[in-house]
Enzyme design. Structure first.
Site, short mmCIF file in Angstrom:
data_model
loop_
_atom_site.label_atom_id
_atom_site.label_comp_id
_atom_site.label_asym_id
_atom_site.label_seq_id
_atom_site.Cartn_x
_atom_site.Cartn_y
_atom_site.Cartn_z
N LYS A 111 1.84 65.49 -24.33
CA LYS A 111 2.60 64.40 -23.70
C LYS A 111 3.11 63.42 -24.74
CE LYS A 111 0.60 64.34 -19.08
NZ LYS A 111 -0.32 63.68 -18.18
N LYS A 191 4.56 77.26 -15.43
CA LYS A 191 3.71 77.00 -14.27
C LYS A 191 4.54 76.28 -13.19
CE LYS A 191 -0.43 74.34 -13.27
NZ LYS A 191 -1.47 73.45 -13.76
N LYS A 194 6.72 70.38 -10.06
CA LYS A 194 7.86 69.61 -9.57
C LYS A 194 8.79 69.23 -10.72
CE LYS A 194 8.24 66.95 -5.50
NZ LYS A 194 7.67 66.03 -4.58
#
Ligand code: SF4
Length: 334
Positions: A111, A191, A194
């Site tokens: 991240k 994977k 959203k």
């Protein structure tokens, strides 16, 4: 009986990846053992967000979980921010967590590599996760493989706190790997998520599901209808394994590997299997939408059950650490 804890971010509508990879398993587990399920909205604010959107998504996620089969008579379902002891324990755990352990977490590295400026909440995310789990002194945590590293950190934190303040107080929670491994998105590349835009919504209408399924990626080597395919490399086959009966899965493998049918035929059968699974869920969701109070009331009573456990844990934690047994309001002061 071991207590299980698991959390899910309020990302709005559940998708099939959440459902197969986590929630369907929770529905089974709640019948077997005491279970605490949490909509982790404090985790969600480590990324930029709109307050009104967060509010709506929290409700939608709770509605989706209830529609999927989470039963408030069997399990405790609540929202993280309704139980302030989560952040209290997270702060305490921050004081026993080595910084190096946090910086080594793969999710933090991934991240932070994508962002110019990183908020401390992203680094401390797994500390809040440890607090979520250990507040309920949970023994087991149903997780996907990508969460195992964070769970290991929860064990490290439990061990460190126990060594300093109370041997054996916090259990070292074990991972309970979900039977359905990683569900890939319709792009077949990543994977289902959203943020990748590769999902099938759990409450989507059949026509919308078909519009996504029709162009979904299959075995890339199967170019012509007459080319035999390799089911194991095809995401559609793996979705069949999750949704279709065993006999259908065997039929898919046979038809694919002998070029007995085309990919559209195969996807039509998958769409039917998905419908069989999702129709009752959609029905329950519609009923809950008609009575939104049922969702808010369920969350309120879940929060009060969760808070009773959380306060009991925190009374002990505070006492062992040299604080008063509860904040002034809990002790009836002020
Ligand atoms: Fe995939 Fe089915 Fe096409 Fe085989 S027939 S490649 S399993 S979609």
């Amino acid at each position: 009986m071991p207590r299980i804890f698991s959390g899910i971010q309020p990302s709005g509508e559940l998708h099939v990846g959440n459902y197969l990879g986590a929630v369907k398993n929770w529905v089974e587990l709640q019948r077997l053992t005491p279970a605490v399920f949490c909509v982790v909205d404090y985790h969600a604010i480590t990324a930029p967000y709109e307050p009104e959107v967060l509010r709506a998504r929290r409700h939608e996620m709770a509605l989706g979980l209830l529609a999927a089969g989470i039963d408030p008579d069997l399990a405790t379902l609540f929202v993280q921010s309704d139980v302030p002891e989560h952040t209290e324990l997270a702060w305490i755990f921050n004081t026993v967590t080595p910084l190096g352990e946090l910086e080594r977490q793969t999710q933090y590295k991934e991240k932070s590599a994508r962002q110019e400026s990183v908020v401390a909440g992203i680094l401390n995310y797994p500390v809040l996760q440890a607090a979520d789990i250990l507040l309920y002194r949970a023994d087991q945590v149903p997780v996907g493989e990508d969460q195992l590293q964070h769970l290991e950190l929860s064990r490290v934190i439990a061990r460190r706190w126990n060594a300093q303040f109370g041997e054996g107080f916090f259990p070292e929670p074990q991972g309970l790997l979900t039977p359905t491994r990683r569900i890939m998105g319709l792009d077949g590349q990543a994977k289902m998520s959203k943020s990748m835009g590769n999902t099938i919504g759990m409450l989507e209408a059949p026509a919308d599901i078909w519009a996504k399924l029709r162009p979904a990626v299959t075995d890339p080597k199967r170019i012509k209808r007459t080319d035999p395919g390799t089911p194991e490399v095809c995401n559609i086959y793996h979705l069949h394994k999750a949704f279709s009966p065993e006999a259908t899965v065997a039929h898919v493998a046979q038809q694919c590997s002998t070029a007995g049918w085309g990919c559209i035929d195969c996807k039509k059968v998958l769409a039917e299997s998905i419908e069989v699974e999702l129709v009752p869920i959609r029905g329950r969701a519609e009923a809950l939408r008609a009575e939104p109070r049922r969702v808010t009331d369920t969350l309120a009573s879940g929060a009060s059950k969760a808070r009773a456990i959380a306060q009991e844990t925190m009374r002990e934690v505070r006492d062992r650490m040299g604080f008063a047994p509860g904040p002034a309001d809990v002790r009836g002061i002020g």
